[in-house]
Write a protein that holds these residues in place. Sequence first.
Motif, PDB file in Angstrom:
ATOM      1  N   TYR A  97      25.821 -16.951 -66.449  1.00  0.00           N
ATOM      2  CA  TYR A  97      24.477 -16.071 -66.478  1.00  0.00           C
ATOM      3  C   TYR A  97      23.654 -15.775 -65.416  1.00  0.00           C
ATOM      4  CZ  TYR A  97      22.495 -21.196 -63.805  1.00  0.00           C
ATOM      5  OH  TYR A  97      22.832 -22.100 -62.777  1.00  0.00           O
ATOM      6  N   CYS A  98      22.556 -14.784 -65.546  1.00  0.00           N
ATOM      7  CA  CYS A  98      22.177 -14.566 -63.995  1.00  0.00           C
ATOM      8  C   CYS A  98      20.687 -14.989 -63.146  1.00  0.00           C
ATOM      9  CB  CYS A  98      22.162 -13.011 -64.331  1.00  0.00           C
ATOM     10  SG  CYS A  98      21.397 -12.274 -65.767  1.00  0.00           S
ATOM     11  N   SER A  99      20.166 -14.709 -62.560  1.00  0.00           N
ATOM     12  CA  SER A  99      19.034 -14.613 -62.566  1.00  0.00           C
ATOM     13  C   SER A  99      18.907 -14.008 -61.242  1.00  0.00           C
ATOM     14  CB  SER A  99      18.866 -16.450 -61.698  1.00  0.00           C
ATOM     15  OG  SER A  99      19.074 -16.459 -60.739  1.00  0.00           O
ATOM     16  N   SER A 100      16.569 -13.945 -60.911  1.00  0.00           N
ATOM     17  CA  SER A 100      16.255 -12.913 -60.162  1.00  0.00           C
ATOM     18  C   SER A 100      15.251 -13.360 -59.105  1.00  0.00           C
ATOM     19  CB  SER A 100      15.641 -11.508 -60.925  1.00  0.00           C
ATOM     20  OG  SER A 100      15.791 -10.084 -59.923  1.00  0.00           O
ATOM     21  N   ASN A 101      15.042 -12.924 -58.586  1.00  0.00           N
ATOM     22  CA  ASN A 101      13.358 -12.923 -58.138  1.00  0.00           C
ATOM     23  C   ASN A 101      12.703 -12.399 -56.376  1.00  0.00           C
ATOM     24  OD1 ASN A 101      15.377 -14.577 -56.000  1.00  0.00           O
ATOM     25  ND2 ASN A 101      13.875 -15.272 -55.316  1.00  0.00           N
ATOM     26  N   ILE A 102      11.705 -12.349 -56.548  1.00  0.00           N
ATOM     27  CA  ILE A 102      11.422 -11.905 -54.984  1.00  0.00           C
ATOM     28  C   ILE A 102      11.368 -12.734 -53.433  1.00  0.00           C
ATOM     29  CG2 ILE A 102      11.112  -9.758 -56.047  1.00  0.00           C
ATOM     30  CD1 ILE A 102       7.847 -10.582 -55.700  1.00  0.00           C
ATOM     31  N   VAL A 103      10.956 -12.071 -52.952  1.00  0.00           N
ATOM     32  CA  VAL A 103      10.946 -13.277 -51.557  1.00  0.00           C
ATOM     33  C   VAL A 103       9.413 -14.044 -52.103  1.00  0.00           C
ATOM     34  CG1 VAL A 103      10.362 -13.428 -49.200  1.00  0.00           C
ATOM     35  CG2 VAL A 103      11.578 -11.905 -50.225  1.00  0.00           C
ATOM     36  N   GLY A 104       9.546 -15.229 -51.703  1.00  0.00           N
ATOM     37  CA  GLY A 104       8.715 -16.272 -51.837  1.00  0.00           C
ATOM     38  C   GLY A 104       8.078 -16.357 -53.398  1.00  0.00           C
ATOM     39  N   GLU A 105       8.820 -16.041 -54.968  1.00  0.00           N
ATOM     40  CA  GLU A 105       8.544 -16.893 -56.186  1.00  0.00           C
ATOM     41  C   GLU A 105       9.662 -17.557 -56.295  1.00  0.00           C
ATOM     42  OE1 GLU A 105       6.220 -15.829 -57.981  1.00  0.00           O
ATOM     43  OE2 GLU A 105       5.127 -14.849 -55.463  1.00  0.00           O
TER      44      GLU A 105
ATOM     45  N   PHE B 112      29.690  -8.865 -67.944  1.00  0.00           N
ATOM     46  CA  PHE B 112      28.651  -8.779 -68.024  1.00  0.00           C
ATOM     47  C   PHE B 112      27.507  -7.745 -67.434  1.00  0.00           C
ATOM     48  CE2 PHE B 112      31.475 -12.566 -68.117  1.00  0.00           C
ATOM     49  CZ  PHE B 112      31.032 -12.984 -69.474  1.00  0.00           C
ATOM     50  N   THR B 113      26.297  -7.980 -68.176  1.00  0.00           N
ATOM     51  CA  THR B 113      25.574  -6.726 -67.136  1.00  0.00           C
ATOM     52  C   THR B 113      24.347  -7.851 -67.691  1.00  0.00           C
ATOM     53  OG1 THR B 113      26.430  -4.718 -68.130  1.00  0.00           O
ATOM     54  CG2 THR B 113      24.064  -3.953 -67.164  1.00  0.00           C
ATOM     55  N   CYS B 114      23.211  -7.684 -66.073  1.00  0.00           N
ATOM     56  CA  CYS B 114      22.577  -8.120 -65.928  1.00  0.00           C
ATOM     57  C   CYS B 114      21.020  -7.293 -65.881  1.00  0.00           C
ATOM     58  CB  CYS B 114      21.859  -9.199 -65.433  1.00  0.00           C
ATOM     59  SG  CYS B 114      20.624 -10.829 -64.666  1.00  0.00           S
ATOM     60  N   LYS B 115      20.143  -7.659 -65.894  1.00  0.00           N
ATOM     61  CA  LYS B 115      19.204  -6.329 -66.258  1.00  0.00           C
ATOM     62  C   LYS B 115      17.152  -6.987 -65.773  1.00  0.00           C
ATOM     63  CE  LYS B 115      17.739  -1.566 -66.927  1.00  0.00           C
ATOM     64  NZ  LYS B 115      17.477  -0.434 -67.287  1.00  0.00           N
ATOM     65  N   THR B 116      16.892  -6.912 -64.456  1.00  0.00           N
ATOM     66  CA  THR B 116      15.278  -6.811 -64.489  1.00  0.00           C
ATOM     67  C   THR B 116      14.549  -5.573 -64.343  1.00  0.00           C
ATOM     68  OG1 THR B 116      15.496  -6.659 -62.210  1.00  0.00           O
ATOM     69  CG2 THR B 116      15.525  -8.899 -63.335  1.00  0.00           C
ATOM     70  N   PHE B 117      12.994  -6.452 -64.728  1.00  0.00           N
ATOM     71  CA  PHE B 117      12.094  -4.862 -64.918  1.00  0.00           C
ATOM     72  C   PHE B 117      10.304  -5.097 -64.493  1.00  0.00           C
ATOM     73  CE2 PHE B 117      14.967  -5.533 -68.975  1.00  0.00           C
ATOM     74  CZ  PHE B 117      15.251  -4.341 -68.716  1.00  0.00           C
ATOM     75  N   GLY B 118      10.255  -4.202 -63.115  1.00  0.00           N
ATOM     76  CA  GLY B 118       9.546  -4.116 -63.061  1.00  0.00           C
ATOM     77  C   GLY B 118       8.712  -5.383 -61.897  1.00  0.00           C
ATOM     78  N   SER B 119       9.186  -4.563 -60.794  1.00  0.00           N
ATOM     79  CA  SER B 119       9.093  -6.392 -59.977  1.00  0.00           C
ATOM     80  C   SER B 119       8.514  -4.930 -58.478  1.00  0.00           C
ATOM     81  CB  SER B 119      10.215  -6.575 -59.368  1.00  0.00           C
ATOM     82  OG  SER B 119      11.133  -6.417 -59.250  1.00  0.00           O
ATOM     83  N   ARG B 120       8.262  -6.011 -57.447  1.00  0.00           N
ATOM     84  CA  ARG B 120       8.085  -5.408 -56.498  1.00  0.00           C
ATOM     85  C   ARG B 120       7.481  -6.054 -55.300  1.00  0.00           C
ATOM     86  NH1 ARG B 120       2.517  -3.237 -56.774  1.00  0.00           N
ATOM     87  NH2 ARG B 120       2.801  -1.751 -58.271  1.00  0.00           N
ATOM     88  N   PRO B 121       8.904  -6.105 -54.701  1.00  0.00           N
ATOM     89  CA  PRO B 121       9.197  -5.425 -53.779  1.00  0.00           C
ATOM     90  C   PRO B 121      10.532  -5.673 -55.008  1.00  0.00           C
ATOM     91  CG  PRO B 121       9.746  -6.545 -52.330  1.00  0.00           C
ATOM     92  CD  PRO B 121       8.578  -7.342 -53.710  1.00  0.00           C
TER      93      PRO B 121
ATOM     94  N   LYS C 130       9.702 -10.653 -64.460  1.00  0.00           N
ATOM     95  CA  LYS C 130       8.882 -10.579 -65.840  1.00  0.00           C
ATOM     96  C   LYS C 130       9.800 -10.878 -66.828  1.00  0.00           C
ATOM     97  CE  LYS C 130       3.614  -9.304 -64.061  1.00  0.00           C
ATOM     98  NZ  LYS C 130       2.968  -8.690 -65.018  1.00  0.00           N
ATOM     99  N   ARG C 131      10.504 -10.166 -66.234  1.00  0.00           N
ATOM    100  CA  ARG C 131      11.242 -10.588 -67.535  1.00  0.00           C
ATOM    101  C   ARG C 131      13.091 -10.032 -66.873  1.00  0.00           C
ATOM    102  NH1 ARG C 131      13.279  -6.456 -71.794  1.00  0.00           N
ATOM    103  NH2 ARG C 131      12.708  -5.074 -70.589  1.00  0.00           N
ATOM    104  N   ILE C 132      14.515 -11.002 -67.910  1.00  0.00           N
ATOM    105  CA  ILE C 132      15.320 -10.673 -67.024  1.00  0.00           C
ATOM    106  C   ILE C 132      15.849 -10.463 -68.239  1.00  0.00           C
ATOM    107  CG2 ILE C 132      15.799 -13.241 -66.442  1.00  0.00           C
ATOM    108  CD1 ILE C 132      17.324 -12.132 -64.431  1.00  0.00           C
ATOM    109  N   THR C 133      17.857 -10.110 -68.451  1.00  0.00           N
ATOM    110  CA  THR C 133      18.272  -9.982 -69.506  1.00  0.00           C
ATOM    111  C   THR C 133      19.922 -10.043 -69.442  1.00  0.00           C
ATOM    112  OG1 THR C 133      18.676  -7.390 -70.278  1.00  0.00           O
ATOM    113  CG2 THR C 133      16.341  -9.009 -71.600  1.00  0.00           C
ATOM    114  N   LEU C 134      20.501 -10.648 -69.951  1.00  0.00           N
ATOM    115  CA  LEU C 134      21.805 -10.305 -69.887  1.00  0.00           C
ATOM    116  C   LEU C 134      22.842  -9.913 -71.071  1.00  0.00           C
ATOM    117  CD1 LEU C 134      24.282 -11.433 -68.050  1.00  0.00           C
ATOM    118  CD2 LEU C 134      24.035 -13.577 -69.283  1.00  0.00           C
TER     119      LEU C 134
END
Length: 484
Positions: A207-215, A151-160, A131-135
């Motif tokens: 920039y960076c991006s993030s996801n979980i399987v199926g999203e 550079f530092t990239c961080k995601t928050f509160g995902s499962r898995p 739901k949230r990703i920062t650079l």
Amino acid sequence: MSAMVLPRFIVTIITLYFSQCTGQLTLGPAEVREGEALVLTCKSTEPGGTYRFYSSNQGSKETYGIGTGSLRICRSEPLQGYILECDFDNWIFNLTISLPVHNQVIFCERNMGRGQLMSINVTIFVQVPVKRITLSTPRKIDVVSGNIFTFTCKTFGSRPVADILWHFNSTTFSWNNSVVSHNDKKFDVTSTLTLTFTRKDQGKVVYCSSNIVGELPLQSTKTFLNVLFEDSGRYSCTISNSAGSSSGFINVNVQKKPFPPPVIQVVCKTNFAFISLTSSFLGIEGKQTLQYSKIDDVYENATVEVLNKTQPEINIYKVLNLSPGTEYTFRILVSNVYGITSSKRHKCSTDIDAQTERMKNCEMESIIGGTLGGIVFIIILLVGVTALYKSRKQRIDKGKSVTTNRKQDVSYVDQVLPSSDHSYQGFSTSISKETMNTNTYEKMEECHEREKGSEYMELTHPCKREEDEMSKTVDTGGMYSDMK
């Protein structure tokens, strides 16, 4: 030995018997996205029995739904968010859980009576997307050519656990130095990227991006690079004498003429166009100008309207006052105190105006109609001329045939006959004295002599007509003499 084999054989027979009697029992699926309802399906290959859904908490069972096959009763707890649907014809039982809980264990139990009891369970897994990703870097940074930058990239509160991908201009790659931490049964992921840039990287994007399987992936903000020359940096100056020393600092940014911003997209409409381009560092007294050309690379400044920015690093311009149905070439000129550079050229054609298109269609239809009308007229004219020609030819041929027949009649008149058969013999007996006095006979002889030299003349010769009239007179006189 036989005493040991017999019990094993008996146990095997009993096991097969009970497995065939009880049948198979399945339950699932157990994975659901956060915020969505979960439907668990319990199904058996053996008809009959009573089915029950429940959870177990420290040895106590909490029932959510019961389906009794013999009585065809289907009962659930809808107020608690559990709804049971029973299909007794196919022995399928669906339990809908409105608010599934992560790691909750749900059982499906089938009781066939007489101690034949079978149960199966699943553990619910609730997915939580990123739901949230920062650079760590701002939207635009200055980096010195040849120096290392992190550079530092961080995601928050995902499962898995989410995957992080890095994007450098048009290149995408993963970086394996991620750190995972737990956050209320969810996961935070941190990834760092270290790069060294050169002047060729001026204006590029990180920039960076993030996801979980199926999203779908979630992207961070983009950082645009302003690559400085090697001599750029913070310099200090120290002055000292016998009385002491003093120091000062200065930031040096070595620059040259700017790099042009990359044009993302050019879209032409009827009388305007949309130009999308990325932001670019222009330097001291920098500016950019949008130009267009219609022919022969003669450029002029465009009249533009700056639209609302969908993303901070992307500029969208609307080019006004364009001509419909025309091909345009666009470019961006960027300049500062050190010089001017031009972007790559992009072409597009404006649409044809609807009214102009209708006029062209009408003109084309008129041309086609006129051409077809002319062709039809020429065909009709040719048919008429041909018919007239054939008609005249038939009349000429018919006239020639009649003339030939008449000439044959004249030729018989002009034949020399014996005196006993002369055509005029017998006129003397029938011509009256009055007729002789009018020289009618002499005229007939004269006409006869004239026709001897023109035996192929038309039968309408005046002499011939006089001869015919004389014959009629003679016949009349003969008739008169006979009557006397």
